[in-house]
Design an enzyme around this catalytic site. Structure first.
Site, PDB file in Angstrom:
ATOM      1  N   TYR A 144       0.856  -1.182   0.000  1.00 17.83           N
ATOM      2  CA  TYR A 144       0.000   0.000   0.000  1.00 17.83           C
ATOM      3  C   TYR A 144       0.888   1.225   0.000  1.00 17.83           C
ATOM      4  CZ  TYR A 144      -3.531   3.376   1.582  1.00 17.83           C
ATOM      5  OH  TYR A 144      -4.373   4.465   1.690  1.00 17.83           O
ATOM      6  N   ASP A 239       9.358   2.753  -0.334  1.00 21.48           N
ATOM      7  CA  ASP A 239       8.317   3.468   0.402  1.00 21.48           C
ATOM      8  C   ASP A 239       8.515   3.156   1.886  1.00 21.48           C
ATOM      9  OD1 ASP A 239       4.651   3.532   0.353  1.00 21.48           O
ATOM     10  OD2 ASP A 239       6.162   4.468   1.655  1.00 21.48           O
ATOM     11  N   LYS A 267       4.522   9.710   8.595  1.00 21.18           N
ATOM     12  CA  LYS A 267       4.302   9.202   9.951  1.00 21.18           C
ATOM     13  C   LYS A 267       5.298   9.748  10.980  1.00 21.18           C
ATOM     14  CE  LYS A 267       2.129   5.060   8.020  1.00 21.18           C
ATOM     15  NZ  LYS A 267       0.723   5.024   8.455  1.00 21.18           N
TER      16      LYS A 267
HETATM   17  P1  KE4 Z   1      -0.867   8.523   4.285  1.00 21.49           P
HETATM   18  O1  KE4 Z   1      -1.355   9.177   3.018  1.00 21.49           O
HETATM   19  O2  KE4 Z   1      -1.958   7.708   4.971  1.00 21.49           O
HETATM   20  O3  KE4 Z   1      -0.153   9.466   5.239  1.00 21.49           O
HETATM   21  O4  KE4 Z   1       0.295   7.484   3.852  1.00 21.49           O
HETATM   22  C1  KE4 Z   1       0.000   6.496   2.898  1.00 21.49           C
HETATM   23  C2  KE4 Z   1       0.964   5.349   3.067  1.00 21.49           C
HETATM   24  C3  KE4 Z   1       2.007   5.210   2.163  1.00 21.49           C
HETATM   25  N1  KE4 Z   1       2.902   4.210   2.281  1.00 21.49           N
HETATM   26  C4  KE4 Z   1       2.816   3.309   3.285  1.00 21.49           C
HETATM   27  C5  KE4 Z   1       3.838   2.212   3.366  1.00 21.49           C
HETATM   28  C6  KE4 Z   1       1.776   3.403   4.242  1.00 21.49           C
HETATM   29  O5  KE4 Z   1       1.703   2.475   5.234  1.00 21.49           O
HETATM   30  C7  KE4 Z   1       0.833   4.437   4.135  1.00 21.49           C
HETATM   31  C8  KE4 Z   1      -0.329   4.594   5.112  1.00 21.49           C
HETATM   32  N2  KE4 Z   1      -0.469   3.557   6.073  1.00 21.49           N
HETATM   33  C9  KE4 Z   1      -1.815   3.280   6.499  1.00 21.49           C
HETATM   34  C10 KE4 Z   1      -1.734   2.149   7.544  1.00 21.49           C
HETATM   35  N3  KE4 Z   1      -1.652   0.876   6.921  1.00 21.49           N
HETATM   36  C11 KE4 Z   1      -2.536   4.484   7.017  1.00 21.49           C
HETATM   37  C12 KE4 Z   1      -3.775   4.192   7.827  1.00 21.49           C
HETATM   38  C13 KE4 Z   1      -5.019   4.625   7.121  1.00 21.49           C
HETATM   39  O6  KE4 Z   1      -5.127   4.456   5.890  1.00 21.49           O
HETATM   40  O7  KE4 Z   1      -5.900   5.145   7.836  1.00 21.49           O
END
Ligand code: KE4
Length: 429
Positions: A144, A239, A267
């Site tokens: 993801y 990533d 994060k």
């Molecule tokens: P954000 O756009 O949510 O800040 O980041 C996206 C993203 C990109 N790359 C990786 C490896 C990530 O884990 C994420 C976001 N992680 C999720 C948790 N699995 C965010 C939680 C959510 O979607 O509410």
């Protein structure tokens, strides 16, 4: 446990917010029941609107490495607020943040701040396409990278949880440029490279996957990707939104000694404020506007309050290596305890762990990629989640998520988590 205020808020929220939440995985769809609404958090605890307290193992999906409401971060934010909240103009803090990131993360020569992990990954593939003049990207099934169109194909995290890893709204024109491969399969990458010779701009992956549940790279895999991308002129993007500053000060790339061309971050670098970043080789990053032709912008990029929070976090990590020693010890203690309890109950579920990240998969098979992760019994996971919640331990509400530990976890709290685990495993079997 009384949860009437959370129920009331959820019902009311659904009148104004799609599904009542601002991010799908929060809706508890994968684990049943309704989400609890959080009022406040401190250290290893979150407190809901009904006064219940939980030891929590999500830490806002990773950022709270030092536990919630760290005085270090809070005081930095309060101090910064006194000078105003946003200027939309360059500030000294952004320069300091960029310099610190470049020094701490091995692959970074230049870096651009954005406001989320999604913005970071969207921007990274755009600059890779601009730099190479090629259109296609390779991503791994089950990984993801946020909700950018190019990534919502066989996506992990909430996309698996919600049952639509291939989202409506993503055009065929976009999807055709996203090539998929199973994680940990170098032959699949070689086949894609041969079939799309000279057309692949970038290969993006989570070097340690958290978004199908924690799944580790097998021996030689990351170096294999590095060698293929170097040979083919493909931009290798790690990533590290989850793993950055968690698995080591320099992230997975430091821990595994494999250096990508670009890295995306989020994060932890915001200390809980909305911050993302992408960066890497100078010759690639100098393609980004206004230095180069690849456009990317953001009103709140480098926001002074967010930078103050991020700087407080990163400066602490830079000067306190004992944080990582403690995180390793906590991860080892908790995972060993879970494995021991499971064994004593005759249960041989797969537990993947690395540093302060782990996932307990409700399958006895090894979990090395998306297909093997999906063999997990998600119904049983749901019952486990609810059983642990009832005992005051708040886990990620999906089998396909990693857990994130913080230095706020004391031996006593680890003991409480393990006690709740043993009682829950007995209850659900
Ligand atoms: P954000 O756009 O949510 O800040 O980041 C996206 C993203 C990109 N790359 C990786 C490896 C990530 O884990 C994420 C976001 N992680 C999720 C948790 N699995 C965010 C939680 C959510 O979607 O509410």
């Amino acid at each position: 446990m009384q949860i009437s205020e959370s129920k009331r808020l959820f019902a009311h929220a659904k009148n104004f917010i799609p599904g009542g939440v601002n991010s799908p995985v929060r809706a508890f769809r994968a684990v049943g029941g309704e989400p609890i609404f959080i009022k406040k958090a401190d250290g290893a605890f979150i407190h809901d609107e009904d006064g219940n307290a939980y030891i929590e193992l999500i830490n806002s999906w990773g950022p709270m490495l030092l536990g919630h409401n760290s005085p270090l971060i809070r005081e930095a934010v309060i101090r910064a607020m006194e000078d105003g909240t946003s200027f939309g103009a360059p500030t000294a803090r952004e320069v300091e943040m960029a310099e610190l990131l470049v020094r701490m993360v091995p692959s970074l020569e230049k870096v651009r701040m954005v406001n989320s992990g999604t913005e970071a990954t969207m921007s990274a593939i755009r600059v890779a396409r601009g730099y190479t003049g090629r259109d296609k990207i390779i991503k791994m099934e089950g990984h993801y990278h946020g909700h950018g169109d190019s990534f919502l194909i066989a996506a992990g995290s909430g996309a698996i949880t919600m049952g639509h890893p291939d989202s409506p709204g993503v055009t065929l024109g976009t999807a055709k440029d996203t090539l998929l491969a199973p994680f940990n399969d170098l032959n699949a990458i070689e086949s894609l490279v041969e079939a799309n010779k000279g057309e692949i701009a970038a290969l993006i992956l989570e070097p340690v996957a958290g978004n199908m549940g924690l799944t580790l790279p097998q021996e030689g895999y990351l170096q294999g990707l590095r060698d293929i991308c170097t040979r083919e002129g493909i931009v290798l993007i790690f990533d590290e939104v989850m793993t950055g500053f968690r698995l080591a000060k320099g992230g997975a790339q430091e821990r595994f000694g494999v250096i990508p061309d670009l890295t995306t971050l989020g994060k932890i670098i915001g200390g809980g404020m909305p911050v993302g970043a992408y960066g890497g080789k100078k010759e690639i990053m100098d393609f980004v506007s206004p230095a180069g032709p690849v456009y990317q912008a953001g009103t709140l990029s480098g926001n002074p309050i967010a930078m103050a929070a991020g700087l407080a976090m990163l400066r602490h990590l830079d000067t306190h290596p004992e944080v990582y020693t403690r995180l390793e010890a906590i991860g080892e203690q908790l995972s060993a305890g879970i494995i021991s309890i499971n064994s004593s109950l005759g249960l041989d579920y797969t537990l993947n762990k690395l540093g302060s990240m782990y996932s307990l998969f409700f399958t006895a098979s090894p979990v090395t990629d998306f297909e093997s992760a999906k063999k997990s019994d998600t119904q049983l996971f749901g019952r486990y989640f609810q059983s642990m919640l009832k005992r005051g331990v708040y886990l990620a509400p999906s089998q396909f998520e990693s857990l994130f530990l913080s230095t706020a976890l004391t031996d006593e709290l680890i003991g409480k988590i393990l006690q709740a685990h043993e009682e829950s495993m007995k209850e659900i079997h």
